[in-house]
Scaffold this motif. Structure first.
Motif, PDB file in Angstrom:
ATOM      1  N   PRO A 363       2.659   1.556   0.718  1.00 36.94           N
ATOM      2  CA  PRO A 363       1.962   0.601   2.206  1.00 36.94           C
ATOM      3  C   PRO A 363       2.310   1.527   3.463  1.00 36.94           C
ATOM      4  O   PRO A 363       2.935   2.014   3.562  1.00 36.94           O
ATOM      5  CB  PRO A 363       2.743  -0.746   2.226  1.00 36.94           C
ATOM      6  CG  PRO A 363       3.878  -0.368   1.523  1.00 36.94           C
ATOM      7  CD  PRO A 363       3.852   0.491   0.485  1.00 36.94           C
ATOM      8  N   SER A 364       1.387   1.598   4.195  1.00 33.79           N
ATOM      9  CA  SER A 364       1.507   2.150   5.837  1.00 33.79           C
ATOM     10  C   SER A 364       1.300   1.105   6.517  1.00 33.79           C
ATOM     11  O   SER A 364       0.638   0.161   6.339  1.00 33.79           O
ATOM     12  CB  SER A 364       0.837   3.489   5.906  1.00 33.79           C
ATOM     13  OG  SER A 364      -0.713   3.044   5.961  1.00 33.79           O
ATOM     14  N   VAL A 365       1.263   1.274   7.689  1.00 37.98           N
ATOM     15  CA  VAL A 365       1.125   0.395   8.835  1.00 37.98           C
ATOM     16  C   VAL A 365      -0.283  -0.179   8.774  1.00 37.98           C
ATOM     17  O   VAL A 365      -0.569  -1.366   8.847  1.00 37.98           O
ATOM     18  CB  VAL A 365       1.187   1.037  10.305  1.00 37.98           C
ATOM     19  CG1 VAL A 365       1.337   0.063  11.481  1.00 37.98           C
ATOM     20  CG2 VAL A 365       2.632   1.862  10.499  1.00 37.98           C
ATOM     21  N   LYS A 366      -1.364   0.392   8.643  1.00 36.86           N
ATOM     22  CA  LYS A 366      -2.685   0.104   8.597  1.00 36.86           C
ATOM     23  C   LYS A 366      -3.200   0.116   7.271  1.00 36.86           C
ATOM     24  O   LYS A 366      -4.202  -0.810   6.994  1.00 36.86           O
ATOM     25  CB  LYS A 366      -3.659   0.924   9.452  1.00 36.86           C
ATOM     26  CG  LYS A 366      -3.433   0.677  10.937  1.00 36.86           C
ATOM     27  CD  LYS A 366      -4.612   1.329  11.565  1.00 36.86           C
ATOM     28  CE  LYS A 366      -4.346   1.503  13.136  1.00 36.86           C
ATOM     29  NZ  LYS A 366      -4.915   2.638  13.865  1.00 36.86           N
ATOM     30  N   ASP A 367      -2.899   0.839   6.382  1.00 38.55           N
ATOM     31  CA  ASP A 367      -3.633   0.759   5.001  1.00 38.55           C
ATOM     32  C   ASP A 367      -2.700   1.041   3.957  1.00 38.55           C
ATOM     33  O   ASP A 367      -1.453   1.221   3.993  1.00 38.55           O
ATOM     34  CB  ASP A 367      -4.896   1.408   4.833  1.00 38.55           C
ATOM     35  CG  ASP A 367      -4.813   3.108   5.272  1.00 38.55           C
ATOM     36  OD1 ASP A 367      -3.552   3.437   5.389  1.00 38.55           O
ATOM     37  OD2 ASP A 367      -5.752   3.884   5.173  1.00 38.55           O
ATOM     38  N   TRP A 368      -3.129   1.431   2.772  1.00 33.69           N
ATOM     39  CA  TRP A 368      -2.317   2.036   1.707  1.00 33.69           C
ATOM     40  C   TRP A 368      -2.502   3.445   1.372  1.00 33.69           C
ATOM     41  O   TRP A 368      -3.691   3.868   1.119  1.00 33.69           O
ATOM     42  CB  TRP A 368      -2.927   0.956   0.205  1.00 33.69           C
ATOM     43  CG  TRP A 368      -2.055   1.302  -0.640  1.00 33.69           C
ATOM     44  CD1 TRP A 368      -2.123   2.459  -1.659  1.00 33.69           C
ATOM     45  CD2 TRP A 368      -0.840   0.403  -1.029  1.00 33.69           C
ATOM     46  NE1 TRP A 368      -1.155   2.086  -2.788  1.00 33.69           N
ATOM     47  CE2 TRP A 368      -0.296   1.172  -2.290  1.00 33.69           C
ATOM     48  CE3 TRP A 368      -0.066  -0.552  -0.616  1.00 33.69           C
ATOM     49  CZ2 TRP A 368       0.569   0.615  -3.141  1.00 33.69           C
ATOM     50  CZ3 TRP A 368       0.862  -0.973  -1.531  1.00 33.69           C
ATOM     51  CH2 TRP A 368       1.436  -0.583  -2.378  1.00 33.69           C
ATOM     52  N   LEU A 369      -1.317   3.968   1.355  1.00 35.76           N
ATOM     53  CA  LEU A 369      -1.655   5.444   0.925  1.00 35.76           C
ATOM     54  C   LEU A 369      -1.831   5.587  -0.522  1.00 35.76           C
ATOM     55  O   LEU A 369      -0.578   5.431  -1.251  1.00 35.76           O
ATOM     56  CB  LEU A 369      -0.097   6.083   1.444  1.00 35.76           C
ATOM     57  CG  LEU A 369      -0.295   7.045   2.643  1.00 35.76           C
ATOM     58  CD1 LEU A 369      -0.339   6.040   3.873  1.00 35.76           C
ATOM     59  CD2 LEU A 369       1.115   7.780   2.467  1.00 35.76           C
ATOM     60  N   PRO A 370      -2.828   5.700  -0.963  1.00 43.91           N
ATOM     61  CA  PRO A 370      -2.897   5.975  -2.458  1.00 43.91           C
ATOM     62  C   PRO A 370      -2.156   7.227  -3.026  1.00 43.91           C
ATOM     63  O   PRO A 370      -1.920   8.344  -2.449  1.00 43.91           O
ATOM     64  CB  PRO A 370      -4.322   6.362  -2.695  1.00 43.91           C
ATOM     65  CG  PRO A 370      -4.985   6.826  -1.659  1.00 43.91           C
ATOM     66  CD  PRO A 370      -4.084   6.453  -0.485  1.00 43.91           C
ATOM     67  N   SER A 371      -1.484   7.174  -4.196  1.00 41.92           N
ATOM     68  CA  SER A 371      -0.668   8.343  -4.925  1.00 41.92           C
ATOM     69  C   SER A 371      -1.637   9.376  -5.519  1.00 41.92           C
ATOM     70  O   SER A 371      -2.647   8.932  -5.880  1.00 41.92           O
ATOM     71  CB  SER A 371       0.213   8.001  -5.655  1.00 41.92           C
ATOM     72  OG  SER A 371      -0.327   7.679  -7.005  1.00 41.92           O
ATOM     73  N   HIS A 372      -1.082  10.735  -5.547  1.00 44.00           N
ATOM     74  CA  HIS A 372      -1.827  11.711  -6.390  1.00 44.00           C
ATOM     75  C   HIS A 372      -2.299  11.084  -7.621  1.00 44.00           C
ATOM     76  O   HIS A 372      -3.211  11.346  -8.166  1.00 44.00           O
ATOM     77  CB  HIS A 372      -1.195  12.928  -6.060  1.00 44.00           C
ATOM     78  CG  HIS A 372      -1.817  14.085  -6.748  1.00 44.00           C
ATOM     79  ND1 HIS A 372      -2.961  14.358  -6.137  1.00 44.00           N
ATOM     80  CD2 HIS A 372      -1.423  14.956  -7.859  1.00 44.00           C
ATOM     81  CE1 HIS A 372      -3.383  15.598  -6.789  1.00 44.00           C
ATOM     82  NE2 HIS A 372      -2.639  15.740  -7.953  1.00 44.00           N
ATOM     83  N   GLU A 373      -1.300  10.478  -8.481  1.00 43.07           N
ATOM     84  CA  GLU A 373      -1.251  10.111  -9.778  1.00 43.07           C
ATOM     85  C   GLU A 373      -2.723   9.243  -9.752  1.00 43.07           C
ATOM     86  O   GLU A 373      -3.254   9.281 -11.151  1.00 43.07           O
ATOM     87  CB  GLU A 373      -0.327   9.205 -10.204  1.00 43.07           C
ATOM     88  CG  GLU A 373       1.036  10.059 -10.227  1.00 43.07           C
ATOM     89  CD  GLU A 373       2.161   9.436 -10.963  1.00 43.07           C
ATOM     90  OE1 GLU A 373       1.952   8.431 -11.725  1.00 43.07           O
ATOM     91  OE2 GLU A 373       3.295   9.670 -10.746  1.00 43.07           O
ATOM     92  N   ILE A 374      -3.051   8.625  -8.987  1.00 41.43           N
ATOM     93  CA  ILE A 374      -4.452   7.600  -9.032  1.00 41.43           C
ATOM     94  C   ILE A 374      -5.631   8.430  -9.115  1.00 41.43           C
ATOM     95  O   ILE A 374      -6.378   8.191 -10.139  1.00 41.43           O
ATOM     96  CB  ILE A 374      -4.500   6.891  -7.969  1.00 41.43           C
ATOM     97  CG1 ILE A 374      -3.408   5.746  -7.687  1.00 41.43           C
ATOM     98  CG2 ILE A 374      -5.815   5.907  -7.926  1.00 41.43           C
ATOM     99  CD1 ILE A 374      -3.465   4.581  -8.568  1.00 41.43           C
ATOM    100  N   ALA A 375      -5.620   9.653  -8.684  1.00 43.00           N
ATOM    101  CA  ALA A 375      -6.906  10.695  -8.699  1.00 43.00           C
ATOM    102  C   ALA A 375      -6.849  11.048 -10.251  1.00 43.00           C
ATOM    103  O   ALA A 375      -8.057  11.185 -10.690  1.00 43.00           O
ATOM    104  CB  ALA A 375      -6.647  11.723  -7.583  1.00 43.00           C
ATOM    105  N   LEU A 376      -5.746  11.128 -11.037  1.00 45.93           N
ATOM    106  CA  LEU A 376      -5.847  11.709 -12.292  1.00 45.93           C
ATOM    107  C   LEU A 376      -5.719  10.753 -13.226  1.00 45.93           C
ATOM    108  O   LEU A 376      -6.082  11.066 -14.500  1.00 45.93           O
ATOM    109  CB  LEU A 376      -4.804  12.639 -12.318  1.00 45.93           C
ATOM    110  CG  LEU A 376      -4.883  13.752 -11.325  1.00 45.93           C
ATOM    111  CD1 LEU A 376      -3.599  14.452 -11.060  1.00 45.93           C
ATOM    112  CD2 LEU A 376      -5.841  15.108 -12.037  1.00 45.93           C
ATOM    113  N   SER A 377      -5.700   9.592 -12.992  1.00 48.02           N
ATOM    114  CA  SER A 377      -5.290   8.346 -13.975  1.00 48.02           C
ATOM    115  C   SER A 377      -6.599   7.917 -14.477  1.00 48.02           C
ATOM    116  O   SER A 377      -7.807   7.782 -13.956  1.00 48.02           O
ATOM    117  CB  SER A 377      -4.679   7.272 -13.116  1.00 48.02           C
ATOM    118  OG  SER A 377      -4.954   5.971 -13.964  1.00 48.02           O
TER     119      SER A 377
END
Ligand code: SAM
Length: 452
Positions: A363-377
């Motif tokens: 989580p970040s202040v305003k939104d969610w920082l998606p991980s690199h793993e999601i891109a390849l999942s």
């Protein structure tokens, strides 16, 4: 040229024909790849198939894989053809491949693990282990690229894993060996070969097997493999297993036209691959069933660690499935299949988990920082905002450079190449931030013609 002491060492190897064997070493080896069952659709379909693995293909020549964005997206894995026989063995021994707990003990760089991950149903869990830390990071990268949530990675000594008593249905030990099977690909291995090293390897193989043996269930299966021709590392290890433990073998029908040599040690069968008989390198593999009773270790009773708050912020990244959201490191969240929640509580007591399910990000202040793993999942949600790249843009992204792109919508964008995820950027409209992890970037200089 093959060293004379090596050739005399091979004299009694079951099934060897030294004359044709020597000739085969004057011919270059073939390059082969194995396609991802979900990511790769028609790529390579015109190439010749590997007889014992329907997703394996031979290539006419060896391209520079680093310059192919499809390679980075995990559309295929570059793997030596003989070792793909693991696919045939596992399909024969576990026709359903459901609800299994599988360990790949010596897993880096990840050839056998990516093969196993493609075979297993999502109710199964595959733990890929590599004891050497630097090699474990390469393994982790390849497993992430392959994209399966049920393929976890750890980095432990076989002794630590042996404490998971009776836990695994299948253990694959692709043992460190003297490497003679790969002499056509690795001239350095040939220079370093010695009988003394064969003996050392044989002792180490016994130690590794003895250390991990307790982790195998009653009636569980050990698949043992090497890329050595030496009897000391192959048949002698099967004999040693028979002398130390209660084991039995499998009757598996292997078509004779494939050119694989069956080498029997009582009721255990080793499959030998010689480059003069098969389109592949030297390889040895055997399947052994454990016939000793052992109680299966259970996870400690504990309250679910599922984090509903973080899950609500991040679940839009994945397809709808029964997941749990767990925090393994500070500010780092992972989705694991609910069916593997108990496994997590058990495994984290014994092993150092480097990859757990699919990393969701933080989580970040305003939104969610998606991980690199999601891109390849393979479990990535299909309706995330995407931006499709051409080859030049894809290579520039993978070099962590800027590339030209008009009218990018604002916000997080998943970059794809031929429909496959490569990574994330955060677009500010007229410019963007490249979120490819630094250690994933292409380091080589890209020749001018590749930009076309
Ligand atoms: N299975 C891998 C694949 O298909 O890509 C190849 C594995 S390679 C033949 C053997 C691996 O065993 C190496 O990664 C090596 O670092 C690891 N290894 C070395 N010594 C070991 C030990 N004592 N116990 C367990 N693994 C070891």
């Amino acid at each position: 040229m093959l060293p004379p002491n090596f050739l005399s060492h091979l004299k009694d190897v079951p099934g060897i024909n030294l004359e044709t064997f020597v000739k085969a070493h004057q011919i270059a080896s073939l390059t082969s790849i194995r396609k991802h069952p979900l990511k790769s659709q028609t790529h390579f379909n015109d190439n010749k198939q590997v007889p014992w693995c329907s997703s394996g293909y031979y290539l006419q020549e060896r391209p520079v894989f680093t310059l192919d964005p499809l390679f980075h997206a995990g559309a295929y894995y570059v793997q030596e053809a003989s070792s793909m026989f693991l696919d045939y063995l596992v399909r024969k021994i576990f026709p359903e491949r459901k609800n299994l707990r599988v360990l790949d003990l010596c897993a880096a760089p990840g050839g056998k693990s990516t093969l196993l991950a493609s075979l297993l149903d999502e109710s199964s869990l595959l733990l890929s282990n590599e004891v050497i830390r630097t090699r474990a990071s390469i393994l982790e990268e390849n497993v992430v690229r392959w994209g399966y949530t049920n393929n976890w990675v750890c980095s432990n000594d076989p002794k630590d894993i042996g404490k998971l008593k009776g836990y695994f249905d299948l253990i694959v030990v692709d043992a460190p060996c003297s490497g003679s099977g790969l002499f056509r690909k690795d001239a350095k291995a040939m220079e370093e070969w010695s009988e003394a090293n064969v003996q050392l390897c044989s002792q180490r193989q016994q130690r590794i097997l003895a250390d991990v043996w307790d982790a195998l269930k009653e009636n569980g299966v050990l698949i043992y493999a090497t890329c050595s021709y030496s009897r000391e590392e192959d048949e002698a290890i099967l004999g040693w297993l028979q002398s130390e433990f209660l084991v039995s073998g499998f009757e598996i029908n292997v078509p004779t036209e494939w050119g694989i040599v069956e080498s029997k040690v009582k009721d255990l069968i080793g499959y030998r691959f010689f480059p003069d008989n098969v389109n592949g390198e030297g390889f040895f593999i055997a399947a052994i069933q454990k016939k000793e009773s052992i109680d299966t270790i259970k996870a400690p009773k504990q309250k679910s660690l599922h984090d509903e708050k973080q899950w609500l912020s991040s679940k839009h990244l994945l397809i709808e499935k029964d997941f749990r959201c767990v925090q393994d490191q500070p500010n780092e969240y992972h989705a694991i299949e609910t069916a593997h929640e108990q496994d997590y509580y058990l495994l984290k007591q014994f092993v150092y988990l480097r990859k757990l399910g699919v990393q969701l990000g933080s989580p970040s202040v305003k939104d969610w920082l998606p991980s690199h793993e999601i891109a390849l999942s393979v479990d990535r949600c299909q309706s995330l905002p995407i931006f499709e790249l051409n080859k030049e843009q894809a290579l520039r992204f993978l070099k962590k450079e800027n590339f030209e792109a008009n009218q990018l919508p604002k916000g997080w964008l998943l970059l794809t190449y031929q429909g496959l995820g490569l990574g994330w950027i955060k677009s500010l409209g007229n410019r963007f931030n490249n979120y490819l992890p630094k250690h994933w970037r292409i380091r080589m200089e890209i020749p001018d013609e590749e930009w076309q």
